[in-house]
Design a protein around this motif. Structure first.
Motif, PDB file in Angstrom:
ATOM      1  N   SER A 124      17.670 -75.264  -0.259  1.00  0.00           N
ATOM      2  CA  SER A 124      17.343 -76.689  -0.165  1.00  0.00           C
ATOM      3  C   SER A 124      17.403 -77.364  -1.530  1.00  0.00           C
ATOM      4  O   SER A 124      17.984 -78.442  -1.688  1.00  0.00           O
ATOM      5  CB  SER A 124      15.945 -76.863   0.432  1.00  0.00           C
ATOM      6  N   LEU A 125      16.805 -76.718  -2.530  1.00  0.00           N
ATOM      7  CA  LEU A 125      16.658 -77.337  -3.839  1.00  0.00           C
ATOM      8  C   LEU A 125      17.981 -77.514  -4.573  1.00  0.00           C
ATOM      9  O   LEU A 125      18.084 -78.370  -5.446  1.00  0.00           O
ATOM     10  CB  LEU A 125      15.684 -76.502  -4.695  1.00  0.00           C
ATOM     11  N   ILE A 126      18.994 -76.733  -4.233  1.00  0.00           N
ATOM     12  CA  ILE A 126      20.283 -76.820  -4.926  1.00  0.00           C
ATOM     13  C   ILE A 126      20.918 -78.206  -4.758  1.00  0.00           C
ATOM     14  O   ILE A 126      21.752 -78.620  -5.562  1.00  0.00           O
ATOM     15  CB  ILE A 126      21.256 -75.728  -4.406  1.00  0.00           C
ATOM     16  N   SER A 127      20.494 -78.938  -3.732  1.00  0.00           N
ATOM     17  CA  SER A 127      21.060 -80.268  -3.493  1.00  0.00           C
ATOM     18  C   SER A 127      20.714 -81.253  -4.604  1.00  0.00           C
ATOM     19  O   SER A 127      21.478 -82.184  -4.877  1.00  0.00           O
ATOM     20  CB  SER A 127      20.555 -80.821  -2.154  1.00  0.00           C
ATOM     21  N   ILE A 128      19.572 -81.052  -5.250  1.00  0.00           N
ATOM     22  CA  ILE A 128      19.143 -81.999  -6.290  1.00  0.00           C
ATOM     23  C   ILE A 128      20.029 -81.907  -7.535  1.00  0.00           C
ATOM     24  O   ILE A 128      20.552 -82.925  -7.987  1.00  0.00           O
ATOM     25  CB  ILE A 128      17.654 -81.779  -6.632  1.00  0.00           C
ATOM     26  N   PRO A 129      20.225 -80.699  -8.130  1.00  0.00           N
ATOM     27  CA  PRO A 129      21.150 -80.643  -9.282  1.00  0.00           C
ATOM     28  C   PRO A 129      22.581 -81.015  -8.908  1.00  0.00           C
ATOM     29  O   PRO A 129      23.334 -81.496  -9.755  1.00  0.00           O
ATOM     30  CB  PRO A 129      21.054 -79.185  -9.747  1.00  0.00           C
ATOM     31  N   ALA A 130      22.954 -80.799  -7.646  1.00  0.00           N
ATOM     32  CA  ALA A 130      24.288 -81.217  -7.209  1.00  0.00           C
ATOM     33  C   ALA A 130      24.425 -82.731  -7.320  1.00  0.00           C
ATOM     34  O   ALA A 130      25.448 -83.249  -7.789  1.00  0.00           O
ATOM     35  CB  ALA A 130      24.542 -80.770  -5.770  1.00  0.00           C
ATOM     36  N   GLY A 131      23.392 -83.449  -6.914  1.00  0.00           N
ATOM     37  CA  GLY A 131      23.402 -84.906  -7.044  1.00  0.00           C
ATOM     38  C   GLY A 131      23.340 -85.347  -8.493  1.00  0.00           C
ATOM     39  O   GLY A 131      24.004 -86.303  -8.893  1.00  0.00           O
ATOM     40  N   MET A 132      22.561 -84.623  -9.308  1.00  0.00           N
ATOM     41  CA  MET A 132      22.433 -84.963 -10.722  1.00  0.00           C
ATOM     42  C   MET A 132      23.759 -84.797 -11.457  1.00  0.00           C
ATOM     43  O   MET A 132      24.055 -85.540 -12.395  1.00  0.00           O
ATOM     44  CB  MET A 132      21.379 -84.062 -11.375  1.00  0.00           C
ATOM     45  N   SER A 133      24.568 -83.809 -11.037  1.00  0.00           N
ATOM     46  CA  SER A 133      25.800 -83.489 -11.762  1.00  0.00           C
ATOM     47  C   SER A 133      26.932 -84.475 -11.492  1.00  0.00           C
ATOM     48  O   SER A 133      27.970 -84.430 -12.145  1.00  0.00           O
ATOM     49  CB  SER A 133      26.279 -82.085 -11.377  1.00  0.00           C
ATOM     50  N   GLY A 134      26.735 -85.352 -10.515  1.00  0.00           N
ATOM     51  CA  GLY A 134      27.800 -86.277 -10.172  1.00  0.00           C
ATOM     52  C   GLY A 134      28.880 -85.636  -9.320  1.00  0.00           C
ATOM     53  O   GLY A 134      30.017 -86.122  -9.267  1.00  0.00           O
ATOM     54  N   MET A 135      28.529 -84.544  -8.663  1.00  0.00           N
ATOM     55  CA  MET A 135      29.470 -83.863  -7.782  1.00  0.00           C
ATOM     56  C   MET A 135      29.982 -84.812  -6.704  1.00  0.00           C
ATOM     57  O   MET A 135      29.247 -85.677  -6.226  1.00  0.00           O
ATOM     58  CB  MET A 135      28.761 -82.667  -7.116  1.00  0.00           C
ATOM     59  N   ARG A 136      31.248 -84.647  -6.346  1.00  0.00           N
ATOM     60  CA  ARG A 136      31.812 -85.486  -5.281  1.00  0.00           C
ATOM     61  C   ARG A 136      31.048 -85.240  -3.988  1.00  0.00           C
ATOM     62  O   ARG A 136      30.918 -84.101  -3.536  1.00  0.00           O
ATOM     63  CB  ARG A 136      33.293 -85.170  -5.083  1.00  0.00           C
ATOM     64  N   PHE A 137      30.558 -86.330  -3.399  1.00  0.00           N
ATOM     65  CA  PHE A 137      29.703 -86.206  -2.226  1.00  0.00           C
ATOM     66  C   PHE A 137      30.443 -85.570  -1.048  1.00  0.00           C
ATOM     67  O   PHE A 137      29.883 -84.767  -0.310  1.00  0.00           O
ATOM     68  CB  PHE A 137      29.181 -87.590  -1.824  1.00  0.00           C
ATOM     69  N   SER A 138      31.718 -85.878  -0.897  1.00  0.00           N
ATOM     70  CA  SER A 138      32.494 -85.329   0.215  1.00  0.00           C
ATOM     71  C   SER A 138      32.626 -83.815   0.106  1.00  0.00           C
ATOM     72  O   SER A 138      32.477 -83.095   1.103  1.00  0.00           O
ATOM     73  CB  SER A 138      33.880 -85.975   0.280  1.00  0.00           C
ATOM     74  N   LEU A 139      32.883 -83.319  -1.120  1.00  0.00           N
ATOM     75  CA  LEU A 139      32.996 -81.875  -1.310  1.00  0.00           C
ATOM     76  C   LEU A 139      31.635 -81.198  -1.200  1.00  0.00           C
ATOM     77  O   LEU A 139      31.534 -80.071  -0.712  1.00  0.00           O
ATOM     78  CB  LEU A 139      33.627 -81.566  -2.665  1.00  0.00           C
ATOM     79  N   PHE A 140      30.593 -81.884  -1.654  1.00  0.00           N
ATOM     80  CA  PHE A 140      29.237 -81.356  -1.482  1.00  0.00           C
ATOM     81  C   PHE A 140      28.936 -81.145   0.000  1.00  0.00           C
ATOM     82  O   PHE A 140      28.418 -80.101   0.404  1.00  0.00           O
ATOM     83  CB  PHE A 140      28.217 -82.321  -2.094  1.00  0.00           C
ATOM     84  N   LEU A 141      29.275 -82.139   0.819  1.00  0.00           N
ATOM     85  CA  LEU A 141      29.041 -82.025   2.258  1.00  0.00           C
ATOM     86  C   LEU A 141      29.859 -80.887   2.864  1.00  0.00           C
ATOM     87  O   LEU A 141      29.371 -80.154   3.733  1.00  0.00           O
ATOM     88  CB  LEU A 141      29.378 -83.343   2.956  1.00  0.00           C
ATOM     89  N   LEU A 142      31.101 -80.724   2.395  1.00  0.00           N
ATOM     90  CA  LEU A 142      31.958 -79.661   2.916  1.00  0.00           C
ATOM     91  C   LEU A 142      31.373 -78.288   2.631  1.00  0.00           C
ATOM     92  O   LEU A 142      31.231 -77.459   3.549  1.00  0.00           O
ATOM     93  CB  LEU A 142      33.354 -79.767   2.294  1.00  0.00           C
ATOM     94  N   PHE A 143      31.014 -78.016   1.372  1.00  0.00           N
ATOM     95  CA  PHE A 143      30.483 -76.707   1.008  1.00  0.00           C
ATOM     96  C   PHE A 143      29.103 -76.480   1.610  1.00  0.00           C
ATOM     97  O   PHE A 143      28.751 -75.361   1.972  1.00  0.00           O
ATOM     98  CB  PHE A 143      30.444 -76.555  -0.517  1.00  0.00           C
ATOM     99  N   GLY A 147      28.244 -73.353   4.194  1.00  0.00           N
ATOM    100  CA  GLY A 147      27.141 -72.440   3.894  1.00  0.00           C
ATOM    101  C   GLY A 147      26.057 -72.456   4.952  1.00  0.00           C
ATOM    102  O   GLY A 147      25.583 -71.397   5.400  1.00  0.00           O
ATOM    103  N   THR A 148      25.654 -73.653   5.386  1.00  0.00           N
ATOM    104  CA  THR A 148      24.596 -73.742   6.383  1.00  0.00           C
ATOM    105  C   THR A 148      25.070 -73.267   7.750  1.00  0.00           C
ATOM    106  O   THR A 148      24.290 -72.702   8.529  1.00  0.00           O
ATOM    107  CB  THR A 148      24.070 -75.184   6.503  1.00  0.00           C
ATOM    108  N   LEU A 149      26.351 -73.466   8.045  1.00  0.00           N
ATOM    109  CA  LEU A 149      26.891 -72.994   9.324  1.00  0.00           C
ATOM    110  C   LEU A 149      26.813 -71.470   9.409  1.00  0.00           C
ATOM    111  O   LEU A 149      26.441 -70.915  10.451  1.00  0.00           O
ATOM    112  CB  LEU A 149      28.338 -73.455   9.483  1.00  0.00           C
TER     113      LEU A 149
END
Length: 202
Positions: A124-143, A147-149
């Motif tokens: 769950s917590l990995i989502s926060i640094p992902a947002g902080m890093s400016g990661m592309r939201f579309s690729l974040f959703l894909l990965f 992983g959750t699937l």
């Protein structure tokens, strides 16, 4: 808490699964192991289907992860720089430390998001640094979805296979969680030791 979780799922079905998993992502102390294995068990005795539960759980996971990702975007590098400028001496941090961490996440962030979805609490917590890093939201959703699937599919199928003995799976997952927490604690301790040694050399 376990009784509350199972009551919600029994009463609201797929919507209950979605809600509980979304809440688990935003509030990690809620155990996804209980939600998923119990939901898997319910597919043997109710109108819920295995893939219906998996899809509802995955949708809930992605929704909760997206919320934390957006929270992370408010803690971008410029804001962290201001925090370090003000509290850096107390925290023993410099701007360079932020840049190195941000650079690491730029390089390995997508794989970190994918693999950390299989680690309790961190998933769950990995989502926060992902947002902080400016990661592309579309690729974040894909990965995140991939992983959750995987995580959801395994636990739902195991819960369905164990049926009314689903709590045995939860007990095993507690052991797995404790092992992962211990490894994370050791890793954090080693990081702190190396960080302090490096600071003393400088």
């Amino acid at each position: 808490m376990q009784n509350w979780i199972t009551d919600i799922i029994e009463q609201f079905g797929y919507i209950g699964v979605f809600f509980m998993i979304a809440l688990e992502n935003i509030f990690p102390p809620i155990p996804s192991e209980v939600i998923l294995t119990f939901s898997g068990m319910m597919t043997s005795f109710s109108s819920l289907s295995i893939w219906g539960v998996i899809l509802a759980a995955t949708a809930g996971s992605v929704f909760g992860a997206a919320v934390l990702f957006k929270v992370g975007t408010f803690l971008d590098v410029p804001r962290l720089e201001k925090i370090v400028d003000r509290w850096g001496k107390v925290l023993r941090l410099k701007r360079e430390d932020i840049y190195r961490a941000d650079s690491w996440f730029d390089k390995y962030g997508y794989w970190a998001v994918l693999l950390c979805r299989l680690v309790p609490l961190i998933r769950s917590l990995i989502s926060i640094p992902a947002g902080m890093s400016g990661m592309r939201f579309s690729l974040f959703l894909l990965f995140t979805t991939i992983g959750t699937l995987v995580w959801n599919t395994i636990l739902v199928y195991v819960g369905a296979a164990f049926g009314r003995n689903w709590e045995q799976v939860v007990q095993f997952m507690d052991i797995y969680s404790n092992i992962m927490y211990a490894l994370l604690a050791i890793g954090l301790l080693l990081f702190v030791i190396l960080f302090v040694k490096k600071r003393r050399k400088h």
